[in-house]
Design an enzyme around this catalytic site. Structure first.
Site, PDB file in Angstrom:
ATOM      1  N   TRP A 102       0.696  -1.007   0.449  1.00  0.00           N
ATOM      2  CA  TRP A 102      -0.198   0.223  -0.460  1.00  0.00           C
ATOM      3  C   TRP A 102       0.329   1.129  -0.119  1.00  0.00           C
ATOM      4  O   TRP A 102       0.490   2.075  -0.613  1.00  0.00           O
ATOM      5  CB  TRP A 102      -1.251  -0.106   1.724  1.00  0.00           C
ATOM      6  CG  TRP A 102      -2.080  -1.548   0.785  1.00  0.00           C
ATOM      7  CD1 TRP A 102      -2.118  -2.127   1.665  1.00  0.00           C
ATOM      8  CD2 TRP A 102      -3.060  -1.452  -0.059  1.00  0.00           C
ATOM      9  NE1 TRP A 102      -3.361  -3.398   1.707  1.00  0.00           N
ATOM     10  CE2 TRP A 102      -3.865  -2.506   0.275  1.00  0.00           C
ATOM     11  CE3 TRP A 102      -3.448  -1.011  -1.315  1.00  0.00           C
ATOM     12  CZ2 TRP A 102      -4.406  -3.374  -0.248  1.00  0.00           C
ATOM     13  CZ3 TRP A 102      -4.007  -1.865  -1.623  1.00  0.00           C
ATOM     14  CH2 TRP A 102      -4.649  -2.461  -1.467  1.00  0.00           C
ATOM     15  N   ASP A 169      -1.884   6.701   5.541  1.00  0.00           N
ATOM     16  CA  ASP A 169      -2.717   5.974   5.868  1.00  0.00           C
ATOM     17  C   ASP A 169      -3.008   4.491   6.902  1.00  0.00           C
ATOM     18  O   ASP A 169      -2.547   3.626   7.009  1.00  0.00           O
ATOM     19  CB  ASP A 169      -2.074   4.643   4.512  1.00  0.00           C
ATOM     20  CG  ASP A 169      -3.568   4.144   4.207  1.00  0.00           C
ATOM     21  OD1 ASP A 169      -4.838   3.483   4.576  1.00  0.00           O
ATOM     22  OD2 ASP A 169      -3.164   3.398   2.727  1.00  0.00           O
ATOM     23  N   LYS A 193     -11.739  -1.895   6.378  1.00  0.00           N
ATOM     24  CA  LYS A 193     -10.885  -2.982   7.588  1.00  0.00           C
ATOM     25  C   LYS A 193     -11.418  -3.261   8.643  1.00  0.00           C
ATOM     26  O   LYS A 193     -11.131  -3.373   9.793  1.00  0.00           O
ATOM     27  CB  LYS A 193      -9.828  -2.421   7.020  1.00  0.00           C
ATOM     28  CG  LYS A 193      -9.138  -2.777   5.833  1.00  0.00           C
ATOM     29  CD  LYS A 193      -8.921  -3.834   5.215  1.00  0.00           C
ATOM     30  CE  LYS A 193      -8.294  -3.138   3.725  1.00  0.00           C
ATOM     31  NZ  LYS A 193      -7.356  -2.582   3.284  1.00  0.00           N
TER      32      LYS A 193
HETATM   33  C1  LIG Z   1      -7.019  -2.020   1.766  1.00  0.00           C
HETATM   34  C2  LIG Z   1      -5.980  -1.113   2.204  1.00  0.00           C
HETATM   35  C3  LIG Z   1      -6.026   0.065   1.094  1.00  0.00           C
HETATM   36  C4  LIG Z   1      -6.690  -0.253  -0.263  1.00  0.00           C
HETATM   37  O1  LIG Z   1      -7.919   0.481   0.240  1.00  0.00           O
HETATM   38  P1  LIG Z   1      -9.265   0.337  -0.583  1.00  0.00           P
HETATM   39  O2  LIG Z   1     -10.208   0.808   0.142  1.00  0.00           O
HETATM   40  O3  LIG Z   1      -9.490  -0.490  -1.247  1.00  0.00           O
HETATM   41  O4  LIG Z   1      -8.896   1.482  -2.261  1.00  0.00           O
HETATM   42  C5  LIG Z   1      -5.202   0.881   1.032  1.00  0.00           C
HETATM   43  N1  LIG Z   1      -3.840   0.676   2.719  1.00  0.00           N
HETATM   44  C6  LIG Z   1      -3.885   0.139   3.677  1.00  0.00           C
HETATM   45  C7  LIG Z   1      -3.332  -0.358   4.638  1.00  0.00           C
HETATM   46  C8  LIG Z   1      -5.233  -1.231   3.335  1.00  0.00           C
HETATM   47  O5  LIG Z   1      -5.223  -2.173   3.800  1.00  0.00           O
END
Ligand SMILES: *Cc1c(COP(=O)(O)O)cnc(C)c1O
Length: 357
Positions: A102, A169, A193
């Site tokens: 990511w 993020d 998540k």
């Molecule tokens: C799952 C995830 C993403 C991607 O998220 P999307 O909503 O599918 O774009 C980005 N960063 C992290 C840390 C993730 O776990």
């Protein structure tokens, strides 16, 4: 009550009470004899949902004055680009920590706007640790990092201390523990998540930090557009926002982030203790950087794979196959996963050891 122990990495387990309430709202929302998903997003009933969701975020994370909470679309994957568009002047420089898939994608998107300088990386050991002791250039527009690396199972236990603004993020560990929002100019997280279904992305943004890049930002990618319209510039993802609101209410009713932080630590201790104790398994990440949310591990003898897989599947365990880039196993233990599910997995690991005895 579901009998499956759902360790899915995302979209992931949500509280049963939330699913029940959400399914009712799909048929008849607020006794309107209408579905939540067939009424106007401008109706009083939905505006209340959006306001409740935003205020629960503020309350649960202690979001200070001067920050805006937004529920938008595009996933964290669009967040990679929006972060850069709103904080990095075109052709300018930003610092990035590369801790996995990511983080790498965030770097790629930032490089469309300016230069993403990778100041630290754990790529040399397949992202099995969190880099430490790196310098942060003072002339960078910001430092971006990924608080929890969902795929590799590492997590920042201490956030970088930085003189330049911090952007993070937090998709896979937001609401799992206390954080200090005022340390950040931007926090973002896909809902699926730890908060709700896929389809909405949470942004917590420091308003005074916006509008400084001189970039010509497309309306939909500009945080100011969405702030001006209270997350209602265009039709919001009404169902994901509603379910996120219910999940946040569930978290609040049970004792908030402080409560879940303790539960999450118990779950992580249970699985990691077993990984370390059981001679048939080993962890794949640096011990001090182990994620509380996603525990990655492998069998010492891969020829036992089929046998072990049958055993956990028979025990009603679902979703522990590792990501294809790591292999092995990954137990994702998001907020809604009960300790009893982790105990069920530990039981299987012990039973497996006995069967090999
Ligand atoms: C799952 C995830 C993403 C991607 O998220 P999307 O909503 O599918 O774009 C980005 N960063 C992290 C840390 C993730 O776990």
């Amino acid at each position: 009550m579901s009998k499956v122990h759902n360790f899915s990495a995302g979209p992931c387990i949500l509280p049963q009470e939330v699913l029940q309430e959400a399914s009712k709202a799909v048929l008849n929302f607020n006794n309107l004899d209408l579905s939540l998903i067939e009424i106007s997003h401008r109706s009083k009933d939905f505006v209340e949902v959006m306001e409740k969701a935003r205020s629960l975020v503020k309350e649960l994370l202690g979001v200070p004055e001067g920050y805006q909470v937004l529920f938008l679309q595009g996933g964290a994957s669009l967040g990679f680009l929006m972060a850069a568009y709103n904080f990095l002047p075109e052709g300018g420089k930003a610092a990035y920590i590369n801790t996995g898939t990511w983080a790498s994608k965030a770097i790629k998107e930032a490089n469309r706007i300016g230069q993403a300088e990778v100041i630290a990386s754990s790529e040399d050991k397949n992202f099995s640790y969190i880099p430490k002791g790196f310098g942060i250039p003072n002339d960078a527009s910001y430092l971006h990092f990924t608080s929890n690396n969902t795929i590799f199972g590492t997590q920042f236990k201490q956030f970088p201390v930085s003189r330049v603004p911090l952007l993070c993020d937090m998709s896979s560990d937001i609401f799992s523990k206390k954080i200090n929002v005022s340390d950040f100019d931007l926090i973002y997280a896909g809902a699926q998540k730890n908060m709700g279904p896929a389809g909405t992305t949470l942004y917590i943004v420091k308003e005074s930090a916006l509008g400084k890049t001189g970039n010509n930002i497309p309306a939909m990618l500009d945080f100011k557009t969405h702030i001006a319209k209270d997350s209602m510039f265009n039709t919001p993802p009404v169902f994901p926002v509603y379910v996120s609101m219910l999940t946040l209410q569930w978290l609040k009713d049970n004792g908030g982030v402080e409560w879940i932080e303790g539960v999450n630590q118990q779950k992580a201790d249970a699985i990691y203790n077993e990984i370390d104790r059981n001679p048939l398994f080993k962890g794949v990440t640096a011990v001090e950087d182990r994620s509380i949310m996603n525990a990655t591990f492998v069998l010492n003898d891969e020829s036992h794979t089929e046998e072990f897989n049958k055993m956990w599947k028979d025990a009603g365990i679902s979703g522990i196959n590792g990501h294809r880039s790591v292999g092995g196993y990954r137990a994702s233990m998001y907020n809604a996963l009960p300790l009893s599910s982790v105990e069920a997995l530990v039981d299987v690991m012990q039973e497996f050891e006995r069967s090999k005895g």
